[in-house]
Design a protein around this motif. Sequence first.
Motif: not given
Lengths: 821, 180
Positions: A618, A621, A625, A707, A709, A785, A789-792, A794, A797, A800-801, A810, B46, B49, B166
């Motif tokens: 934690x 993280x 963050x 993460x 995971x 910004x 989201x876990x999808x992106x 990676x 990175x 983003x801006x 990125x 990105x 991914x 996922x």
Amino acid sequence: MSVEESNNPVAPEPQEDIFAEFLDDYFAESDTHLTNARRHLLALESYVDSDTVELGLVEELLRSFHTIKGLSGMVGIREAEALAHEMESYLRALREEKASLSSEGIDALMAATQMLQQAIASRKEQTPPPNIDTIVARIQAILEEQETIPPLTPSPSPSLPPSPPLGEGTGVRALAGMRALAGVRALASEPGGQETIPPSPSLPPSPSLGEGVGGEGFSQGTRGLPVTPSPPPPPNIVFNNAEREKLLAAKGKGNALWHFQFTPNAKLAELGINVNTIRAHLQELGEIIHASPRMLSAGSIVFDFILARESGETATDFDPRAKEIISATGLSYSPFIPGEEGWGPGNQGTRGPGDSQSPLARPRAKALTPIPSPPPEPLPQPLSVMPANVVRVDLARLDELMQTLGELVISRARLEDRLKQLQNSVSEKDLRPLKETNLQMEQQLRSLRTGILRVRLVPISDVFTRIQFAIKDLARSTGKKVKVELVGQDTEIDKFVVERLMDPLLHLVRNAVSHGLETPSLREAKGKPNPGKVVLRAATVGEMAVVEVEDDGKGIDAAEIIAKGEEMGIFSPEAVAGTPNQFESRVGTLLLDILCTSGFSTRTEADLTSGRGVGLAVVRRCVQDLGGSMSLDSQVGVKTKFRIQLPLTLAIADALLATAGGQTFAVPLSAVQEIVEVRPQDITIVPKLSSYYAGGEGLKPNYESRRGLKPNYEPGSGLKPNYKQGEIIYHRGAILPLLRLGTFFNLPASASALCPVFIVGFGDESNRLGIVVDRVIGQREIVVRPLTDELVNVPGISGATDLGDGRVVLILDVAELISWR
Amino acid sequence: MTIHSDQNNDQDSRDYFVLFEVGDTTYGVRALMVQQMEMLESITRVPNTAEFVEGVVFSRGQVIPAINLRSRFGLEKIPYDSRTRLLVIKTEAPLELGRRNADGRLSEGRTVGLIADTAREFVSIPLDAVQKPSEGLLATANCLAGIARLGDRTVLILNMEELLSFHSRQEQSGSLVPSP
């Protein structure tokens, strides 16, 4: 509160809103007092069992608890009221030397303070209040035991300052009061005064009406020489919003503000002087910001005018023509200090307060005028008094400002792009003024940004004090003796960051005390000094803030951690094959990665003080963050040091834009040490440079652990960061590992003769990396910004801006890229 | 912010859906989850991914991931055209509650963009027209919250949580498109 009310006096707020606001004030107020109390308690602790007690500290504590008691009673938090009352009783006994300060006593006070905070927090969070019986009984027992003269007067003793009404203890009112007080004191101490305003001979004696009203707020100095209707006491002028804006604008332009008072009478009326003629005259002198009539108790009437006037070289006086007008109309005037109206903190210090220039008032003016330059440096302040010139601002409001500023920055960037496009079609002559304006705007935005950021900065000492408190608690429950050392308490960090730093730091400190420090007997056996030491250190390094938690305990056994890590299957054994069992920074990184893996714990069972293996995960993280990084340094038997680096600013940052593999990326400027160009033949390829990441087969630092995971690139579902071999260059006599951004991100390769390399890093050489890109585009202010989201989410990175045209760029996570070397 | 469909207790029989098309199939997503629909503007890739993550887009002050539904459903990607739409979805329920709670963080809904071939319709569907896909009916039905019959059309109602996670990917072997 007072500000809000005077702002809009006609529309009373609904009842509950007032109460809610009142509660907010209460929370803020009691928080301040608790913070002070904690600090003073820690200071008081050094007097335990000594013959004397620093009475100043006791007074301060009494003041804090008394205020909390009063306020808590008002908002109906019985527990807090009762607790504060008990503490007050004990402290009063101390002050009156009816009791001595025992170590149980100070412990009880500290415990009660914690409890008090809980009681207040429980109201805030709408949870059931804590049970205070035990602690109350504890204090009472201590008192009874010690006290020779038991009866305690519940009412505050006369010397005790009355608890200030809500909303007045801080903020602008208090400011005005302080200033006034400071001014008077300074006068008293410097009777000679520096007379800056010699009597002006050109000023004709003003008619009787000219009795000055100078010295608002300085009633102590009034030596009334009333001729005609005595000037009223300082009026409380109420501004509406439009007036307020004008006032701000005038102040912004550096204009002087004057308060004119006109008292009409029959004689003047015969001369044709009435309020309308006055108004006309005043308009010649400057801009009338506000005008209002005021009834006096005697039934007469006075008109107040607030005038903004270009100050010119004489900020304290008028030119002869103006004086003529003024004297002819029997106006009285004085500099107007908006702060007195509960309006903004202002910088009115440069004008002497209360220098009425009307002849009759002059004698007094002389006495009161001096202080041409910054107000008297305040009374010798008791070290513990909170500065009163503080305006409390909701952080959310600052965030809004910051957001708006961010949008402005983007808009300006867009403007600049447009200007560039115009380059070919518009003549340079027409374009230049636009460009200049644009440049000017950039500078202004930059200073605005600095200004807002400065407002957001708070010293880390509050957090440190709190942590000290927690350590005391821990030391008691673990039976260890702990000495706390604080370094760099004045380091200022963004409020947002400081608040989020509290929990991670608490975790680290808990670890230090419960895992790091050995038991007293063990320490003695080892010949270490018995109070174990925990050092909290803070400093600002460039654009980064560094916070360290260090203990002189048993250190971290690398072999043990690695074995445990293998056992848990966090990484494969061969990945660490050949890892030397000694602490160098690489190993530190590896250990940190293992320690920060969610679920990792060296303890088989959770104990009360340390977590259940989620702690460090934690912590890391949280730090990440916040855009920061963490490192670990430890020596078995000697020390463990966690180091957190954080950017000072969050929302807006300077960045360099560069392309790699046809895509644009932003690199935070704060991390870039240098940009060099490298010829391909200077690059040396080193197969498997990194010993334990072994081509991505081993532990993936920061990434999985971040993460907790499985990575989102399951076989076939995405791509792995491509980092199979190392490349290095010699730069300035040292080896610099390289990372090709395009390759790392699996982007199409581009061949170029010279490749620019960003040399990025934090601090020393062991933390450096050269990022190879295709082309450097330039520098730019970006609004960061989050990309959560876990999808992106990676590796490599951090966020983003947007560039203002809908395109997203990125932002590289430099700390993470470094860990991939 | 979560608004449940049972707000009309007296009717409690209808819910509103935005319909969109991917391939030859009509899908539906609860209208309350749809923040907006927009034409697809620039997307930033990105790196590293999953292949169905098209990249990120800037929408209302936020940078959000954009998912290519064709790719997510195992279809060939097609070039975007003027009919292509980005549906910005905000999930209401906390996703993967367990994991996030382990971190000690409050989880909020996620905001993501879905890229569909086209999206035009806004319909109310009686809830009794929606069938839950029973277990074992279709091995591939794990990302469906229900199947609705609308006139002679079949609308597949998506389960966003599954769609966006996922973990389902591993089990999911075939394409989701039911045979006509």
